[in-house]
Design a protein around this motif. Structure first.
Motif, mmCIF file in Angstrom:
data_model
loop_
_atom_site.group_PDB
_atom_site.id
_atom_site.type_symbol
_atom_site.label_atom_id
_atom_site.label_comp_id
_atom_site.label_asym_id
_atom_site.label_seq_id
_atom_site.Cartn_x
_atom_site.Cartn_y
_atom_site.Cartn_z
ATOM 1 N N ASP A 114 -12.625 27.966 30.533
ATOM 2 C CA ASP A 114 -11.658 28.465 29.547
ATOM 3 C C ASP A 114 -12.313 29.425 28.548
ATOM 4 N N ASP A 115 -13.542 29.102 28.142
ATOM 5 C CA ASP A 115 -14.276 30.004 27.246
ATOM 6 C C ASP A 115 -14.438 31.374 27.898
ATOM 7 N N ILE A 120 -13.096 35.119 26.785
ATOM 8 C CA ILE A 120 -14.041 36.222 26.569
ATOM 9 C C ILE A 120 -13.683 37.410 27.450
ATOM 10 N N PHE A 121 -13.460 37.156 28.730
ATOM 11 C CA PHE A 121 -13.167 38.242 29.670
ATOM 12 C C PHE A 121 -11.873 38.973 29.300
ATOM 13 N N ASP A 165 -13.879 43.236 16.058
ATOM 14 C CA ASP A 165 -12.960 42.206 15.538
ATOM 15 C C ASP A 165 -12.667 41.142 16.590
ATOM 16 N N ASP A 166 -12.487 41.566 17.843
ATOM 17 C CA ASP A 166 -12.254 40.598 18.920
ATOM 18 C C ASP A 166 -13.482 39.720 19.134
ATOM 19 N N PHE A 167 -14.661 40.334 19.089
ATOM 20 C CA PHE A 167 -15.888 39.557 19.245
ATOM 21 C C PHE A 167 -16.020 38.529 18.120
ATOM 22 N N GLN A 168 -15.747 38.953 16.888
ATOM 23 C CA GLN A 168 -15.836 38.045 15.745
ATOM 24 C C GLN A 168 -14.871 36.867 15.911
ATOM 25 N N GLU A 169 -13.664 37.164 16.354
ATOM 26 C CA GLU A 169 -12.671 36.101 16.576
ATOM 27 C C GLU A 169 -13.182 35.105 17.617
ATOM 28 N N LEU A 170 -13.712 35.628 18.720
ATOM 29 C CA LEU A 170 -14.261 34.755 19.767
ATOM 30 C C LEU A 170 -15.450 33.951 19.239
ATOM 31 N N ALA A 215 -19.948 28.006 22.007
ATOM 32 C CA ALA A 215 -20.954 28.389 23.013
ATOM 33 C C ALA A 215 -21.334 29.860 22.914
ATOM 34 N N LEU A 216 -20.445 30.683 22.361
ATOM 35 C CA LEU A 216 -20.753 32.107 22.228
ATOM 36 C C LEU A 216 -21.912 32.317 21.254
ATOM 37 N N ALA A 217 -22.004 31.476 20.247
ATOM 38 C CA ALA A 217 -23.132 31.563 19.310
ATOM 39 C C ALA A 217 -24.444 31.230 20.024
ATOM 40 N N GLU A 218 -24.409 30.229 20.877
ATOM 41 C CA GLU A 218 -25.608 29.864 21.641
ATOM 42 C C GLU A 218 -26.003 30.994 22.593
ATOM 43 N N TRP A 219 -25.013 31.539 23.276
ATOM 44 C CA TRP A 219 -25.274 32.683 24.162
ATOM 45 C C TRP A 219 -25.859 33.840 23.357
#
Length: 190
Positions: A16-17, A21-22, A107-112, A118-122
């Motif tokens: 789902d993550d 993202i995609f 802005d989309d990246f910040q929202e994600l 997990a995006l922070a870990e990536w």
């Protein structure tokens, strides 16, 4: 979509993550010579390179064009300082060839980033790799010969040698066009 799967690999991502993202990425085409980012502009997006070659460059004190980096398939085309610190870019990023990319807006990246832990870990893993890569490159300019740096580039990013002008390759390696021509001739002879 395979390119995005290659980039966003991290064990903490759920299906789902990744879907979220995609969905925030938009497929775009850039023509040879088109800019992804110009100096003195704040970056509001980054790109995942599906095909083609791009480069980042600056102008030195003599107004010479100096290549800082090349981007090839599955690289992230980004000027991190500009996009994350919200400051004007010191670099230009330009397509060396026609390119196909996946664009994501800041802005989309910040929202994600705020909704997918997990995006922070990536992001930490990706940034750590980038710091290692830049440190290694700066040390190699001092500790490796021009021939060794050229051979490393042939292994690391062979597409650059096929598509980038020799003057851009030479400036990336920190040598003159003449030295690059000599190195290439010696390698062919050897």
């Amino acid at each position: 979509m395979d390119t995005l799967k290659n980039i966003y690999q991290h064990p903490a991502f759920s299906e789902d993550d990744l879907k979220l993202i995609f969905e925030k990425h938009e497929k775009k085409k850039k023509k040879k010579g088109e800019f992804f980012l110009k100096e003195n502009v704040i970056s509001n997006e980054y790109f995942v390179l599906e095909s083609g070659v791009a480069r980042s460059f600056v102008f030195d004190v003599d107004n010479d064009d100096i290549t800082i980096n090349f981007f090839t398939q599955s690289d992230i085309i980004i000027e991190s300082s500009s996009i994350f610190q919200r400051i004007p870019s010191l670099e230009n990023i330009q397509a060396e060839t026609d390119c196909v990319v996946w664009k994501i807006d800041y802005d989309d990246f910040q929202e994600l980033f705020l909704t997918i832990p997990a995006l922070a870990e990536w992001g930490r893993a990706w940034m750590s790799y980038q710091l290692f890569y830049l440190k290694q490159k700066s040390v190699e300019v001092i500790t490796k010969s021009a021939t060794e740096r050229y051979l490393h580039l042939t292994q690391e990013k062979p597409e650059v040698l096929k598509f980038a002008p020799l003057k851009n390759i030479a400036s990336y390696l920190g040598i003159t066009d003449t030295s690059l021509s000599r190195i290439r001739k010696e390698i062919v002879k050897g």
